[in-house]
Design a protein around this motif. Structure first.
Motif, PDB file in Angstrom:
ATOM      1  N   GLY A  90       0.820  -1.385   0.150  1.00 31.15           N
ATOM      2  CA  GLY A  90       0.150   0.021   0.003  1.00 31.15           C
ATOM      3  C   GLY A  90       0.719   1.117   0.027  1.00 31.15           C
ATOM      4  O   GLY A  90       0.282   2.328  -0.240  1.00 31.15           O
ATOM      5  N   TRP A  91       2.265   0.945   0.057  1.00 33.95           N
ATOM      6  CA  TRP A  91       2.861   2.478   0.383  1.00 33.95           C
ATOM      7  C   TRP A  91       2.906   3.479  -0.833  1.00 33.95           C
ATOM      8  O   TRP A  91       2.671   4.597  -0.930  1.00 33.95           O
ATOM      9  CB  TRP A  91       4.461   2.085   0.638  1.00 33.95           C
ATOM     10  N   LYS A  92       2.952   2.790  -2.006  1.00 37.02           N
ATOM     11  CA  LYS A  92       2.961   3.620  -3.306  1.00 37.02           C
ATOM     12  C   LYS A  92       1.750   4.670  -3.369  1.00 37.02           C
ATOM     13  O   LYS A  92       1.453   5.846  -3.578  1.00 37.02           O
ATOM     14  CB  LYS A  92       3.028   3.069  -4.541  1.00 37.02           C
ATOM     15  N   THR A  93       0.588   3.751  -3.205  1.00 37.10           N
ATOM     16  CA  THR A  93      -0.888   4.511  -3.146  1.00 37.10           C
ATOM     17  C   THR A  93      -0.924   5.534  -2.214  1.00 37.10           C
ATOM     18  O   THR A  93      -1.499   6.466  -2.345  1.00 37.10           O
ATOM     19  CB  THR A  93      -1.989   3.397  -3.339  1.00 37.10           C
ATOM     20  N   LEU A  94      -0.663   5.114  -1.031  1.00 37.85           N
ATOM     21  CA  LEU A  94      -0.744   6.023   0.173  1.00 37.85           C
ATOM     22  C   LEU A  94       0.059   7.322  -0.210  1.00 37.85           C
ATOM     23  O   LEU A  94      -0.282   8.425   0.005  1.00 37.85           O
ATOM     24  CB  LEU A  94      -0.096   5.210   1.383  1.00 37.85           C
ATOM     25  N   LEU A  95       1.269   7.294  -0.518  1.00 37.64           N
ATOM     26  CA  LEU A  95       2.334   8.407  -0.874  1.00 37.64           C
ATOM     27  C   LEU A  95       1.738   9.051  -1.830  1.00 37.64           C
ATOM     28  O   LEU A  95       1.895  10.487  -1.685  1.00 37.64           O
ATOM     29  CB  LEU A  95       3.677   7.745  -1.121  1.00 37.64           C
ATOM     30  N   GLU A  96       0.861   8.615  -2.877  1.00 38.78           N
ATOM     31  CA  GLU A  96       0.327   9.398  -3.970  1.00 38.78           C
ATOM     32  C   GLU A  96      -0.808  10.078  -3.481  1.00 38.78           C
ATOM     33  O   GLU A  96      -0.964  11.375  -3.814  1.00 38.78           O
ATOM     34  CB  GLU A  96      -0.089   8.497  -5.126  1.00 38.78           C
ATOM     35  N   GLU A  97      -1.536   9.556  -2.432  1.00 41.55           N
ATOM     36  CA  GLU A  97      -2.806  10.348  -1.969  1.00 41.55           C
ATOM     37  C   GLU A  97      -2.283  11.345  -1.173  1.00 41.55           C
ATOM     38  O   GLU A  97      -3.205  12.637  -1.073  1.00 41.55           O
ATOM     39  CB  GLU A  97      -3.695   9.153  -1.136  1.00 41.55           C
ATOM     40  N   VAL A  98      -1.491  11.261  -0.192  1.00 39.03           N
ATOM     41  CA  VAL A  98      -1.010  12.261   0.568  1.00 39.03           C
ATOM     42  C   VAL A  98      -0.379  13.186  -0.136  1.00 39.03           C
ATOM     43  O   VAL A  98      -0.490  14.624   0.187  1.00 39.03           O
ATOM     44  CB  VAL A  98       0.016  11.683   1.764  1.00 39.03           C
ATOM     45  N   THR A  99       0.377  13.092  -1.065  1.00 41.96           N
ATOM     46  CA  THR A  99       1.014  14.176  -1.826  1.00 41.96           C
ATOM     47  C   THR A  99       0.340  14.960  -2.537  1.00 41.96           C
ATOM     48  O   THR A  99       0.178  16.316  -2.581  1.00 41.96           O
ATOM     49  CB  THR A  99       2.287  13.399  -2.905  1.00 41.96           C
ATOM     50  N   SER A 100      -0.864  14.159  -3.194  1.00 43.91           N
ATOM     51  CA  SER A 100      -1.993  15.001  -4.047  1.00 43.91           C
ATOM     52  C   SER A 100      -2.636  15.916  -2.932  1.00 43.91           C
ATOM     53  O   SER A 100      -3.233  16.841  -3.461  1.00 43.91           O
ATOM     54  CB  SER A 100      -2.632  13.920  -4.689  1.00 43.91           C
ATOM     55  N   PHE A 101      -3.204  15.209  -1.765  1.00 44.23           N
ATOM     56  CA  PHE A 101      -3.821  16.013  -0.821  1.00 44.23           C
ATOM     57  C   PHE A 101      -3.099  17.263  -0.399  1.00 44.23           C
ATOM     58  O   PHE A 101      -3.628  18.360  -0.378  1.00 44.23           O
ATOM     59  CB  PHE A 101      -4.026  15.157   0.351  1.00 44.23           C
ATOM     60  N   CYS A 102      -1.838  17.269   0.022  1.00 47.26           N
ATOM     61  CA  CYS A 102      -0.879  18.201   0.522  1.00 47.26           C
ATOM     62  C   CYS A 102      -0.909  19.328  -0.601  1.00 47.26           C
ATOM     63  O   CYS A 102      -0.891  20.564  -0.223  1.00 47.26           O
ATOM     64  CB  CYS A 102       0.450  17.841   0.841  1.00 47.26           C
ATOM     65  N   LYS A 103      -0.790  18.904  -1.878  1.00 44.08           N
ATOM     66  CA  LYS A 103      -0.645  19.878  -3.088  1.00 44.08           C
ATOM     67  C   LYS A 103      -1.710  20.691  -2.952  1.00 44.08           C
ATOM     68  O   LYS A 103      -1.738  21.874  -3.221  1.00 44.08           O
ATOM     69  CB  LYS A 103      -0.313  19.079  -4.156  1.00 44.08           C
TER      70      LYS A 103
END
Length: 238
Positions: A90-103
């Motif tokens: 789940g790491w890749k998806t999690l990081l993508e979601e958090v990064t998108s949210f933060c941006k």
């Protein structure tokens, strides 16, 4: 998941930071706002959201007033499997979601390839790890492992088997789950010191009579829980 600059909590903190009565209120509110609108907070909220989404069905099943233990126990294994899958894949998806949210929220995203520096620790004692390693291993994996450990502690194989066998005593639906063999197995595996060999023989015979008698008894046939059944058996001297 509600964390944005227009959210109620953030608006209140911003207002206190600007218009608080004391310097202490100004400082505390400003610090809290900065903490909430940080990558750390966003990351932890997202990982907890994923964990709670997976465990939600099991939690709801266990909290139901009219609890179907058998169905709840059947949710334990897939819940553990999904939590493990989140840990492994789940790491890749999690990081993508958090990064998108933060941006989207104008929250600064750290360079994952940079060397992680822990505030408050001597550089000599710091392990040379990347920012990605810190978030993936020190935070994400730790949170997920704690959840897995909690599930394993509460629902180990022996506990699950005990609960599943115990459903054989459930009187609902005209004693649909009642099973003589399951109850005898329950006695053999979990209560071997409480029954002598002779008592076990008598128990099987008693259960065979019970299977034919209780579902048709006018005062016992409509029982909805094991507690009600226990009271009914005492009242009817069964």
């Amino acid at each position: 998941m509600q964390i944005d600059k227009n959210g109620a909590t953030c608006l209140v903190l911003e207002n206190i930071a600007l218009n608080g009565c004391t310097y202490s209120q100004h400082g505390d509110a400003a610090f809290s706002f900065k903490l909430i609108m940080s990558f750390d907070s966003a990351f932890i909220l997202h990982i907890m959201k994923d964990v709670m989404r997976i465990t939600g069905m099991l939690c709801q099943a266990l909290q139901q007033k009219s609890q179907d233990i058998l169905n709840a126990m059947h949710l334990v294994t897939p819940t553990k499997t999904l939590i493990q899958k989140l840990r492994d894949d789940g790491w890749k998806t999690l990081l993508e979601e958090v990064t998108s949210f933060c941006k989207h929220q104008d929250i600064e995203v750290p360079d994952m390839d940079a060397c992680f520096s822990s505030v408050g620790r001597s550089r000599r004692k710091q392990k040379s790890v990347t920012v990605e390693h810190h978030y993936r291993v020190d935070i994400s994996t730790v949170i997920i492992d704690q959840q897995l450990q909690e599930l394993n502690n509460r629902f180990n194989e022996q506990a699950i088997e005990l609960l599943k066998l115990s459903t054989a005593l459930d009187p609902r639906n005209s004693y649909k789950l009642f099973n003589v063999e399951d109850i005898c197995l329950l006695v053999d595996k979990f209560y071997p010191q409480d029954f002598s060999d002779q008592e076990k023989i008598h128990l099987r015979l008693q259960l065979q009579h019970y299977e034919l008698d209780e579902p048709n008894h006018p005062k016992l046939k409509s029982m909805s829980s094991i507690a009600d059944l226990c009271h009914g058996l005492v009242e009817t001297k069964k």
